[in-house]
Design an enzyme around this catalytic site. Structure first.
Site, PDB file in Angstrom:
ATOM      1  N   TYR A 247       0.494  -1.126   0.093  1.00 35.67           N
ATOM      2  CA  TYR A 247      -0.014  -0.042   0.051  1.00 35.67           C
ATOM      3  C   TYR A 247       0.968   1.227   0.076  1.00 35.67           C
ATOM      4  O   TYR A 247       2.070   1.192  -0.036  1.00 35.67           O
ATOM      5  CB  TYR A 247      -1.033  -0.039   1.055  1.00 35.67           C
ATOM      6  CG  TYR A 247      -0.843  -0.074   2.419  1.00 35.67           C
ATOM      7  CD1 TYR A 247       0.507   0.171   3.097  1.00 35.67           C
ATOM      8  CD2 TYR A 247      -1.782  -0.367   3.417  1.00 35.67           C
ATOM      9  CE1 TYR A 247       0.589   0.242   4.403  1.00 35.67           C
ATOM     10  CE2 TYR A 247      -1.574  -0.302   4.932  1.00 35.67           C
ATOM     11  CZ  TYR A 247      -0.192  -0.166   5.238  1.00 35.67           C
ATOM     12  OH  TYR A 247      -0.017  -0.198   6.688  1.00 35.67           O
ATOM     13  N   GLU A 248       0.071   2.350  -0.324  1.00 35.09           N
ATOM     14  CA  GLU A 248       0.729   3.584  -0.262  1.00 35.09           C
ATOM     15  C   GLU A 248       1.780   3.630  -1.501  1.00 35.09           C
ATOM     16  O   GLU A 248       2.807   4.237  -1.425  1.00 35.09           O
ATOM     17  CB  GLU A 248       1.449   4.177   0.963  1.00 35.09           C
ATOM     18  CG  GLU A 248       1.728   5.523   0.991  1.00 35.09           C
ATOM     19  CD  GLU A 248       0.560   6.384   1.066  1.00 35.09           C
ATOM     20  OE1 GLU A 248      -0.458   6.012   1.535  1.00 35.09           O
ATOM     21  OE2 GLU A 248       0.711   7.525   0.418  1.00 35.09           O
ATOM     22  N   GLY A 249       1.607   2.985  -2.745  1.00 35.05           N
ATOM     23  CA  GLY A 249       2.224   2.702  -4.038  1.00 35.05           C
ATOM     24  C   GLY A 249       3.178   1.396  -3.681  1.00 35.05           C
ATOM     25  O   GLY A 249       3.982   1.432  -2.822  1.00 35.05           O
TER      26      GLY A 249
END
Lengths: 593, 593
Positions: free
Chosen positions: A434-436
Site C-alpha cells: 500500500y501507499e504505492g
C-alpha cells in the site's frame, strides 16, 4: 504470546548522539532536549507495551465484523482508542489552533514506530485520520478546517483516503467514481472504492472520507480527478451531527493480515461531497502529504521487524537445542540456547543491524521533512523527496524479510499462530504494497526523482556522503577500515549505477527502468551504510568520552561492523544486475511467459 | 480464484531433452520413453488441475476441525482422496509386491510437483503415508510389511511421522516420550508429540503412526531413541481392524497456512507400539528416507512458486494499468497490461527462471536417487546426499520469495484472500521450516556433507561442472559468453568459499558455520546455473535440429540468459559475506542483543 519493549534508549541515541537535534537549528527543535524527548518517548512506550501490544493478537484473531451495515472492531480496541485520544497522541504534530501539540514531525515518527510495532492494525485508524486531516489542513477552506479539523485532530472523528477502485489502483486516471455538481455548490458522489483502511468502525462519532472522483464533464484521465470531503454523517452548521450521508460499507475484505483494521469496500450512492482544494487538482491535493505518508509506511517495515526481532532474541536465549560446537555453554542444562549457534546469530545480526540502521534512517528522514516544512528549505525538500521511495520501498521489503527471519528462529513454533510470529510476517506484508507498491516506488525513484531539478538532489546526496567520509576519516584506522572504506565502495557502486542509467537510459528508458528495483535497494543499503558510519562515529565519541554505558556503545560498533561487512556488499550485486541492462528483462515475448 | 496448468511440456523437456533419461542406463529408466512419461504426466496433470486445484482454496478457507475427538477434513477432500487412490498414485514408486507400480522415484517426483502445486495441504496426507511406508519397507519385519504395507501403499490406511515434542525439535536427544517393554514383545508408548501433519482425519480406515520414543532404561540422549509403529486402530492377526489404540488428538494447531492439512498434537497414553528396526537405532530408521523426504520438500518450494507464477503471469497480461514508456501497446484499451512494465517483467523473469531451473535441478536430483538406489551407486548416493540440503534449503527459500513476488504483481489484490495469492505465500512458508529448518540444512551441508568421505563428493561436483564446461564450450561464441563463462565464475566463487572454510574452519569452526547459510545459497545458484547451461545446450541442439516448436526452445535460451546475467552473480555477494568470517557474526555478547 509475544512481548514488546519500546526501544526508547536507541531512539534517544539516534536523536541526540547521532542527529544532535536540539542543536540542529531546525525550527522547533530547540526544545527537544534529552529530558523532553525522553519524557515523550517513555510515555508513548508505556502506552504501546501496556495497552496496544496486548491487543495485537486479539485484533489478529478476532478481526473486524460487519453486522447490519455496522463495523465492529475487536474487543478492547474502543477502550484503547479512548486512552490514545486522552493522551493527545493523534494530534502530536498537529497545529495548536486545532487542538494539536505542534511538536515536530520527528517526534510523531519516533512515537509512531512504537505504536506501529505494538499494534499496526490499531494504529492505522489514527494514521489514516492524520493523513486526511493533513490534506484538509493543506487544501481546505477556513470553514472546512473549522468544521473538520478539531474533531479529527482529537480523533473524535476519524478519516479515510479513498483512491482505489476495483479496476484501478496505481493508474488512477482510469477511475470511474463521478461527482455531479449541485446547485448549492456541493457534489453528488457515486461510485465504488475498495481497500479503504479504517473505512468504517465503531470507535468514532463520525468518519470523514476523502474521496477522489471525476467531476462530470471534466477532462479525461488523471487531469479530471478532484478530491472531495464526504462525511459519513452530515455536519450541521452549528457543528452538530445531522443525517447519515449516502455512503455505506459493501463488505470487509478478508486479508492476509492487519485483521484488526477494517479494510472496506465503500459504496457512494449519490453521497454529498464537498470539493477539497481546486477542481481537477485532486491528485495534487491527495499527494501533498505523500512524503510523510510514505515515510510512515517505511517506518512500519522497521516497526514490524523490530517487534519480531525482539521476540526472536527472547526465544533464541530461552530455547535449548543442541550444543555450541566450540564448547558447551550451558553445562547445567540439557542443551545450549539457540543463540550459541552461528547461523542463528547470523539471522539475529541481520535483523539487529537492519532495525537500528533503519531507525536512524527514518528519523534522519523525519528531520529533513521538518527542515523542509518548518524552514521552507528547498534543498531539504528535494533530498527527502529523493529518499522517500527508498525509505518506503527498501525498508518495507527488508523489514518484511526480517520478520520472516525472526519467524524462522522459532522453527515450527514460528508457523503456528500461538506464538504470534506469523502475525508479524502477515502484518508486515501489506507495507510493501500500500501507499504505492514497491515497484512503483522504484519507478518513482528512477523515472522521476533522479532527474528532478537536473539531478541536483542525487548529487547533493553523494556530496553529503563524500563530505561525511572526508571529515570523519583519518582519526581512527579501524574506523576508517570498517566503516569509511565500505561506505565509499558502496557509494561508488551507486554512482556507477546512476551513470549507467544516464548513459543508457537516453537511448532506451527500459535500460534504466529494468534496473529500478535494484537501484532502490542499493540506494537503501548506501543510506543504511551512511547511518551506520554516523552511528559508529557517535559511539566512538561516547566511548572516548568515558561514557557510563560502554556496553551500549560497543554493541553499536559491533553491530555496525556487521552491517558494513555482511549487508552493504549487496551493492555490488545490484550494480551487476543493473549493468546487465534491459535486454535480459525485456527480450522474452509476452506470449512466451 | 487462481488457476493451475500442469507444466507437463516443461517436464518432458527436462526428462528427455536435458536428462535424456531413457538412454541414461539407470535401472528401470529404459521404459521411460517420451510417450510413456507423457501419458503418466498428462493423467496426473489432469487430476491436479481438475480435482485437487479446485479444492485448494476450499481447504485454506475451511481448514480442518476437531469434533469429539474426530478430525474432519475440508469439503471435497474425501472424494478427491478416493480418486487419488483409484488412480493408484500413492503407490506409484512402491514395490509391486505391496500393490505399487514400481516406477522410478523420478516419476513420483515429477507427478508430486503437480500434486503439491495444485494442493499442498491435500498432498501431504499421502506424502506422509509414503514416508512412513518407506520406513517400514526399509526396516520392518516381513510380518510388519505384510500387515501394514498393502493398505498404506493404496492409502486405504495413511501414515504419520512423530518426532517433535513441545520442548524439542531439531535436538531430538531431549525427547521425553517413553516406551515401556511389555511381556508380549510390544511396548507401551506414553508422551506428547506436536506438529504431526495428517495426525488424524476422516479419509482413511486406519492411521499408522511412526513414533520416536525412548525405551525405559536405555542410553541417554539421541542414542536411546527408538522407532515404533503405533496404529490408531489395532490390527488383528487376520488383518481386520480391532480396538482403538490409546492415541488421541489433543488439538489441531492454528497455522499460517496449509490449513487443509490437520496438524495435530498427538497424545500417547500407554498406546501399544511395535518396535520398527533395532532398539536405540530409531534415528537411523527415521532418516533412512531423509534424502527423498528433503528433496520432496524442496520440490514443494518449486511447486508453490510455479503455481503462484502462473497466476502472476495471467494477471500481468490481463490487468490494464499505465502505459509502456517506450510506446503504447494497447491503443484500443484505456491502458496497457502490466506486463509491458520493466519492473513487472523483472519480477516475472525472476520467477520463471527460478521455477524452470529448480524443476531441472529437482528432476536431476531424483535421477541421482534412482541411480543410488537401483544401481547401488555409491558415488550417486554421495552426490545426492551432498545436494540434498541445497535442494531443500535453497529451493524452499527461493520458492517462498517467488510466491511473495507473484503476490506483489497483484498489488492490493495480492493481499486480500479473494484472489488466492496470499495462500501460496502462506503455504510455501512451511517448507522452509519442516523436515529440518533451513538453518539446519545449512549446518548439515557445511558441518557434515562437505567433509564426507574426505570431501570426495564436493570434488566430484566441481569435476562435473568442469567437465560439462569443457565438453560444451567452443561450439558457439554466444553460448560460451552467456552460459559457460558465468557458470565458471560462479563455480569458482563456490570453490573459493569451500577453500575459505578449509583454511579457517580448522582453527575455528565458526568461521565455516557463520557462512553456512550463504554457502547453501551460493551452491544452489551454481546448481541452477549448471541446469540452465544444460538446458540452453539442449535448446540450442533442438533449434539447430530444426524443431517444430522454435518458440519454446528460444524462450529457454532467453530465460536462461536472464538467470545467468541477473541471478547467478549472487555468488559473489555470498562469497564476500563468507569471507568476512565468524567475527562480525559472533563478537556481540549474547546479553547485548
Amino acid at each position: 504470546m509475544p512481548s514488546y519493549t519500546a526501544p526508547t534508549k536507541d531512539m534517544q541515541f539516534v536523536l541526540h548522539d547521532v542527529l544532535n537535534i536540539s542543536a540542529s537549528g531546525i525550527p522547533g527543535y530547540d526544545e527537544l532536549d534529552r529530558d523532553f524527548t525522553a519524557a515523550v518517548l517513555e510515555e508513548a512506550g508505556k502506552l504501546s507495551s501496556e495497552v496496544l501490544h496486548p491487543l495485537n493478537v486479539v485484533g489478529d484473531t478476532e478481526g473486524c465484523r460487519l453486522e447490519n451495515g455496522v463495523v465492529y472492531t475487536p474487543s478492547g480496541f474502543k477502550d484503547a482508542f479512548e486512552q490514545m485520544k486522552d493522551g493527545g497522541w493523534p494530534g502530536l504534530d498537529m497545529p495548536e489552533d486545532f487542538g494539536g501539540q505542534a511538536l515536530p514531525y520527528l517526534m510523531s515518527t519516533a512515537v509512531g514506530e512504537m505504536f506501529s510495532a505494538s499494534n499496526q492494525a490499531f494504529t492505522m485508524y489514527q494514521g489514516l485520520t492524520h493523513g486526511a486531516a493533513s490534506a484538509i489542513l493543506a487544501h481546505g477552506s477556513d470553514a472546512q478546517k473549522q468544521t473538520y479539523l478539531p474533531n479529527m485532530v482529537s480523533c473524535k472523528w476519524t478519516g479515510t483516503m479513498n483512491l482505489t477502485e476495483p479496476h484501478c489502483g496505481t493508474d488512477l486516471g482510469l477511475m470511474r467514481t463521478k461527482a455531479e455538481p449541485q446547485a448549492d455548490g456541493s457534489y453528488k458522489i457515486t461510485g465504488q472504492k475498495i481497500f479503504i483502511s479504517a473505512g468504517d468502525h465503531d470507535m468514532a462519532e463520525n468518519i470523514v472520507h476523502l474521496v477522489l472522483a471525476k467531476i462530470v464533464g471534466g477532462p479525461e484521465g488523471i487531469k479530471g480527478v478532484s478530491l472531495f470531503i464526504v462525511p459519513k454523517v452530515m455536519v450541521n452548521d452549528d457543528g452538530s451531527l445531522g443525517e447519515r450521508n449516502a455512503v455505506s460499507v459493501g463488505k470487509i475484505e478478508e486479508k492476509m493480515g492487519i485483521h484488526g483494521n477494517s479494510t472496506c469496500v465503500m459504496n457512494y450512492d449519490g453521497a454529498t461531497g464537498f470539493l477539497l482544494g481546486q477542481e481537477h487538482k485532486g491528485m495534487r491535493a491527495m499527494f501533498t502529504m505523500m512524503n510523510e505518508a510514505r515515510l510512515g509506511v517505511g517506518m512500519q517495515g522497521l516497526a514490524q521487524a523490530e517487534a519480531a526481532y525482539q521476540n526472536a532474541v527472547i526465544y533464541a536465549k530461552d530455547r535449548l537445542q543442541g550444543r555450541d560446537v566450540t564448547g558447551v555453554k550451558n553445562p547445567d542444562g540439557p542443551a545450549d540456547p539457540l543463540i550459541v549457534h552461528p547461523d542463528i546469530r547470523r539471522s539475529l545480526m541481520d535483523q539487529k543491524s537492519f532495525t537500528e540502521g533503519a531507525r536512524a534512517f527514518i528519523l534522519w528522514g523525519a528531520t529533513l521533512i521538518d527542515q523542509a516544512h518548518r524552514a521552507e528549505d528547498k534543498d531539504a525538500d528535494g533530498l527527502i523527496s529523493l529518499l522517500t521511495p527508498v525509505i518506503k520501498g527498501f525498508l518495507t521489503d527488508q523489514g518484511y524479510d526480517m520478520t520472516v527471519q525472526a519467524q524462522q528462529v522459532y522453527g515450527g513454533h514460528g508457523y503456528i499462530e500461538e506464538w504470534g510470529m506469523s502475525q508479524y510476517t502477515r502484518d508486515a506484508r501489506i507495507a510493501m504494497i500500500y501507499e504505492g507498491a514497491n515497484g512503483v516506488q522504484a519507478l518513482d525513484l528512477v523515472g522521476r526523482k533522479l532527474a528532478t531539478d537536473g539531478g541536483k538532489h542525487v548529487m547533493a546526496f553523494f556530496d553529503l556522503v563524500k563530505s561525511f567520509c572526508k571529515e570523519s576519516a583519518g582519526a581512527d584506522e579501524a574506523y576508517d577500515r570498517d566503516f569509511i572504506e565500505p561506505l565509499k565502495t558502496a557509494s561508488k557502486d551507486l554512482q556507477a549505477a546512476g551513470m549507467y542509467f544516464m548513459q543508457n537510459g537516453m537511448k532506451n528508458p527500459n535500460n534504466a527502468l529494468a534496473g529500478s528495483y535494484d537501484f532502490m535497494h542499493m540506494f537503501g543499503h548506501v543510506c543504511l551504510g551512511l547511518m551506520w558510519a554516523r552511528m559508529a562515529k557517535a559511539a566512538r565519541a561516547a566511548l572516548d568520552g568515558g561514557t557510563s554505558d560502554p556496553d551500549f556503545y560497543s554493541a553499536k560498533l559491533t553491530t555496525g561492523r556487521y552491517y558494513m561487512a555482511r549487508r552493504l556488499p549487496a551493492t555490488a550485486l545490484h550494480l551487476a544486475r543493473i549493468q546487465s541492462g534491459a535486454d535480459p528483462v525485456m527480450s522474452l515475448d509476452a506470449e512466451l511467459f
